[in-house]
Design a protein around this motif. Structure first.
Motif, PDB file in Angstrom:
ATOM      1  N   ALA A 198       0.813  -1.077  -0.041  1.00 48.54           N
ATOM      2  CA  ALA A 198      -0.021  -0.023  -0.066  1.00 48.54           C
ATOM      3  C   ALA A 198       0.792   1.431   0.008  1.00 48.54           C
ATOM      4  O   ALA A 198       0.399   2.366  -0.767  1.00 48.54           O
ATOM      5  CB  ALA A 198      -1.052   0.063   1.323  1.00 48.54           C
ATOM      6  N   VAL A 199       1.925   1.268   0.640  1.00 52.90           N
ATOM      7  CA  VAL A 199       2.908   2.420   0.839  1.00 52.90           C
ATOM      8  C   VAL A 199       4.240   1.816   0.271  1.00 52.90           C
ATOM      9  O   VAL A 199       5.156   1.559   1.136  1.00 52.90           O
ATOM     10  CB  VAL A 199       3.058   2.921   2.332  1.00 52.90           C
ATOM     11  N   PRO A 200       4.684   1.961  -0.868  1.00 51.83           N
ATOM     12  CA  PRO A 200       5.839   1.304  -1.738  1.00 51.83           C
ATOM     13  C   PRO A 200       7.194   1.766  -1.019  1.00 51.83           C
ATOM     14  O   PRO A 200       8.160   0.941  -1.218  1.00 51.83           O
ATOM     15  CB  PRO A 200       5.666   1.660  -3.057  1.00 51.83           C
ATOM     16  N   ASP A 201       6.943   3.139  -0.556  1.00 50.99           N
ATOM     17  CA  ASP A 201       8.223   3.534   0.072  1.00 50.99           C
ATOM     18  C   ASP A 201       8.495   3.465   1.632  1.00 50.99           C
ATOM     19  O   ASP A 201       9.405   3.959   2.126  1.00 50.99           O
ATOM     20  CB  ASP A 201       8.415   5.111  -0.472  1.00 50.99           C
ATOM     21  N   ALA A 202       7.623   2.624   2.071  1.00 45.91           N
ATOM     22  CA  ALA A 202       7.599   2.369   3.542  1.00 45.91           C
ATOM     23  C   ALA A 202       8.893   1.673   4.016  1.00 45.91           C
ATOM     24  O   ALA A 202       9.288   0.576   3.039  1.00 45.91           O
ATOM     25  CB  ALA A 202       6.371   1.565   4.114  1.00 45.91           C
ATOM     26  N   GLU A 203       9.529   1.636   4.957  1.00 49.41           N
ATOM     27  CA  GLU A 203      10.636   1.078   5.549  1.00 49.41           C
ATOM     28  C   GLU A 203      10.245   0.931   7.062  1.00 49.41           C
ATOM     29  O   GLU A 203       9.692   1.360   7.872  1.00 49.41           O
ATOM     30  CB  GLU A 203      11.908   2.012   5.442  1.00 49.41           C
ATOM     31  N   LEU A 204      11.122  -0.582   7.130  1.00 46.82           N
ATOM     32  CA  LEU A 204      10.819  -1.238   8.579  1.00 46.82           C
ATOM     33  C   LEU A 204      12.549  -1.394   8.905  1.00 46.82           C
ATOM     34  O   LEU A 204      13.170  -2.137   8.378  1.00 46.82           O
ATOM     35  CB  LEU A 204      10.266  -2.568   8.413  1.00 46.82           C
ATOM     36  N   VAL A 205      12.782  -0.540  10.111  1.00 47.80           N
ATOM     37  CA  VAL A 205      14.076  -0.822  10.699  1.00 47.80           C
ATOM     38  C   VAL A 205      13.905  -1.583  12.122  1.00 47.80           C
ATOM     39  O   VAL A 205      13.044  -1.358  13.054  1.00 47.80           O
ATOM     40  CB  VAL A 205      14.593   0.414  11.220  1.00 47.80           C
ATOM     41  N   LEU A 206      14.715  -2.711  12.198  1.00 47.52           N
ATOM     42  CA  LEU A 206      14.667  -3.682  13.494  1.00 47.52           C
ATOM     43  C   LEU A 206      16.073  -3.576  14.087  1.00 47.52           C
ATOM     44  O   LEU A 206      17.154  -3.694  13.640  1.00 47.52           O
ATOM     45  CB  LEU A 206      14.474  -5.049  13.073  1.00 47.52           C
ATOM     46  N   ILE A 207      15.977  -2.843  15.396  1.00 47.80           N
ATOM     47  CA  ILE A 207      17.203  -3.022  16.172  1.00 47.80           C
ATOM     48  C   ILE A 207      17.189  -3.896  17.204  1.00 47.80           C
ATOM     49  O   ILE A 207      16.198  -4.017  18.046  1.00 47.80           O
ATOM     50  CB  ILE A 207      17.226  -1.520  16.753  1.00 47.80           C
ATOM     51  N   GLY A 208      18.006  -4.785  17.395  1.00 49.71           N
ATOM     52  CA  GLY A 208      18.068  -5.732  18.389  1.00 49.71           C
ATOM     53  C   GLY A 208      18.909  -7.117  17.681  1.00 49.71           C
ATOM     54  O   GLY A 208      18.632  -7.418  16.645  1.00 49.71           O
ATOM     55  N   LEU A 316       1.143   5.773   9.005  1.00 52.21           N
ATOM     56  CA  LEU A 316       2.135   6.324   7.915  1.00 52.21           C
ATOM     57  C   LEU A 316       1.311   7.139   7.002  1.00 52.21           C
ATOM     58  O   LEU A 316       2.049   8.069   6.396  1.00 52.21           O
ATOM     59  CB  LEU A 316       2.590   4.979   7.188  1.00 52.21           C
ATOM     60  N   ARG A 317      -0.053   7.122   6.736  1.00 53.56           N
ATOM     61  CA  ARG A 317      -0.522   8.002   5.809  1.00 53.56           C
ATOM     62  C   ARG A 317      -1.092   9.297   6.526  1.00 53.56           C
ATOM     63  O   ARG A 317      -1.434  10.190   5.619  1.00 53.56           O
ATOM     64  CB  ARG A 317      -1.851   7.138   5.481  1.00 53.56           C
ATOM     65  N   ASP A 318      -0.983   9.341   7.683  1.00 46.76           N
ATOM     66  CA  ASP A 318      -1.652  10.440   8.430  1.00 46.76           C
ATOM     67  C   ASP A 318      -0.840  11.237   9.476  1.00 46.76           C
ATOM     68  O   ASP A 318      -0.596  10.792  10.704  1.00 46.76           O
ATOM     69  CB  ASP A 318      -2.832  10.430   9.105  1.00 46.76           C
ATOM     70  N   GLN A 319       0.049  12.163   8.881  1.00 46.22           N
ATOM     71  CA  GLN A 319       0.936  12.728   9.744  1.00 46.22           C
ATOM     72  C   GLN A 319       0.505  13.327  10.993  1.00 46.22           C
ATOM     73  O   GLN A 319       1.037  13.713  12.128  1.00 46.22           O
ATOM     74  CB  GLN A 319       2.018  13.777   8.929  1.00 46.22           C
ATOM     75  N   ASP A 320      -0.861  14.056  10.780  1.00 48.98           N
ATOM     76  CA  ASP A 320      -1.257  14.745  11.907  1.00 48.98           C
ATOM     77  C   ASP A 320      -1.959  13.945  12.867  1.00 48.98           C
ATOM     78  O   ASP A 320      -1.727  14.041  14.092  1.00 48.98           O
ATOM     79  CB  ASP A 320      -2.587  15.569  11.068  1.00 48.98           C
TER      80      ASP A 320
END
Length: 354
Positions: A198-208, A316-320
């Motif tokens: 749905a959001v092609p430029d989305a990114e997931l960062v995993l720390i651990g 992700l779609r709504d910054q407000d």
């Protein structure tokens, strides 16, 4: 305090039961560890829970109180507290009151087995048991901990150090967790696969880091997530906070592990909220005590991958919306989890026992 130092075990949860100097005088007193006694000394302490040398060193420092983190370490501290004739405070974090005795025995870890065997010794010796959440308190009662010595006192967050950061435009999700089953990382990867479509430029960062690292990386590849998922491993605290500030939200979709282990609360939830980041989590353990659905984040049922993806997409779609929930999270942490206020409560508990 009548005497200066307070000694405690490090809050690692690794079952080492290795006491160190801690508290306001820790830097002056210095650390004391059975690891310094060589392998024979460490092995003896791990097997027997006793070390005459450690007790002597603590006595020489006029330790007035012992504070252990996790029931496992509390079990190791109990003989020391009796030998020194000083109060013992033990903080219960989650796994120590959610795993069954049978699971502890089957773990094969000497310290965990000792906890299962000698827990009653801890219950008799302990002056107070601090629970990091109401949920942990309920579990502790079921485990047999004495009601009249249980105190709910979550660990605080330094709200002066961790300041709110502006909402970022980049649709980045952050997951900070040890890579083990209870953290729900596999569910997050599956939900992110939906988000990514749905959001092609989305990114997931995993720390651990953790034992499931390779398995989770294989799942990410199987889901076709490519370079949209970044496994950064364990990072220093400051770098982790920096990544929080560069992310839209934090996600911690914890689940009940096959062992029965559950989350007590999760400090990372409070740190993200202090930064003004909304949190998406699960209706699990103590998480609802830090995340109110629709107020400072969203909650879904355990393993509800579809619901998880829906809530992630909403933020992700709504910054407000992200900003509004983030502000509410910051207000919640300042009001209920301020480090200075929580520390004052802990110090008051110490004074009441001395």
């Amino acid at each position: 305090m009548a005497r200066d130092p307070v000694a405690g075990s490090t809050p690692r949860g690794d079952g080492s039961g290795v006491p160190v100097g801690e508290g306001s005088d820790a830097l002056r007193v210095g650390a004391v560890s059975v690891a310094e006694f060589g392998r024979p000394g460490l092995l003896s302490y791990t097997l027997t829970r006793r070390s005459a040398r450690l007790q002597r060193l603590l006595a020489e420092r006029h330790v007035a109180l012992l504070h252990a983190h996790f029931g496992v370490e509390g079990t190791y501290a109990a003989p020391l507290a009796r030998g020194l004739r000083i109060p013992l405070v033990t903080t219960l974090h989650g796994f120590d009151v959610t795993l069954s005795r049978a699971r502890l025995f089957r773990s094969g870890r000497i310290s965990w087995v000792n906890y299962a065997i000698w827990r009653d010794d801890l219950l008799e010796t302990g002056a107070s048991f601090v629970c990091v959440s109401e949920y942990v308190r309920r579990c502790a009662l079921e485990w047999g901990y004495p009601d009249d010595r249980l105190v709910v006192l979550p660990i605080g967050v330094d709200v002066d150090l961790i300041r709110p950061a502006p909402v970022v435009e980049r649709p980045r999700i952050l997951h900070v967790a040890r890579l083990v089953e209870v953290k729900g990382t596999a569910d997050l990867l599956r939900a992110f696969a939906v988000v990514r479509r749905a959001v092609p430029d989305a990114e997931l960062v995993l720390i651990g880091a953790g034992p499931l690292r390779e398995q989770l990386a294989a799942l990410a590849a199987e889901l076709g997530l490519g370079d949209s998922v970044r496994f950064l491993g364990a990072l220093p605290y400051a770098e982790t906070l920096e990544w929080m500030g560069r992310s839209r939200l934090l996600c911690l979709p914890s689940v009940t592990a096959a062992t029965g282990a559950r989350e007590g609360l999760g400090m990372v939830l409070l740190e993200a909220a202090a930064l003004g980041r909304p949190v998406v989590g699960t209706e699990h353990g103590g998480i609802p005590e830090a995340v109110t659905d629709g107020v400072n984040g969203f909650l879904v049922a355990e393993h509800d991958v579809g619901g998880l993806a829906e809530r992630l997409l909403a933020l992700l779609r709504d910054q407000d919306l992200s900003a509004r929930l983030g502000r509410a999270g910051r207000e919640m942490v300042v009001e209920r989890f301020d480090l200075r206020r929580q520390t004052a409560k802990l110090e008051a508990l110490y004074r009441s026992l001395l």
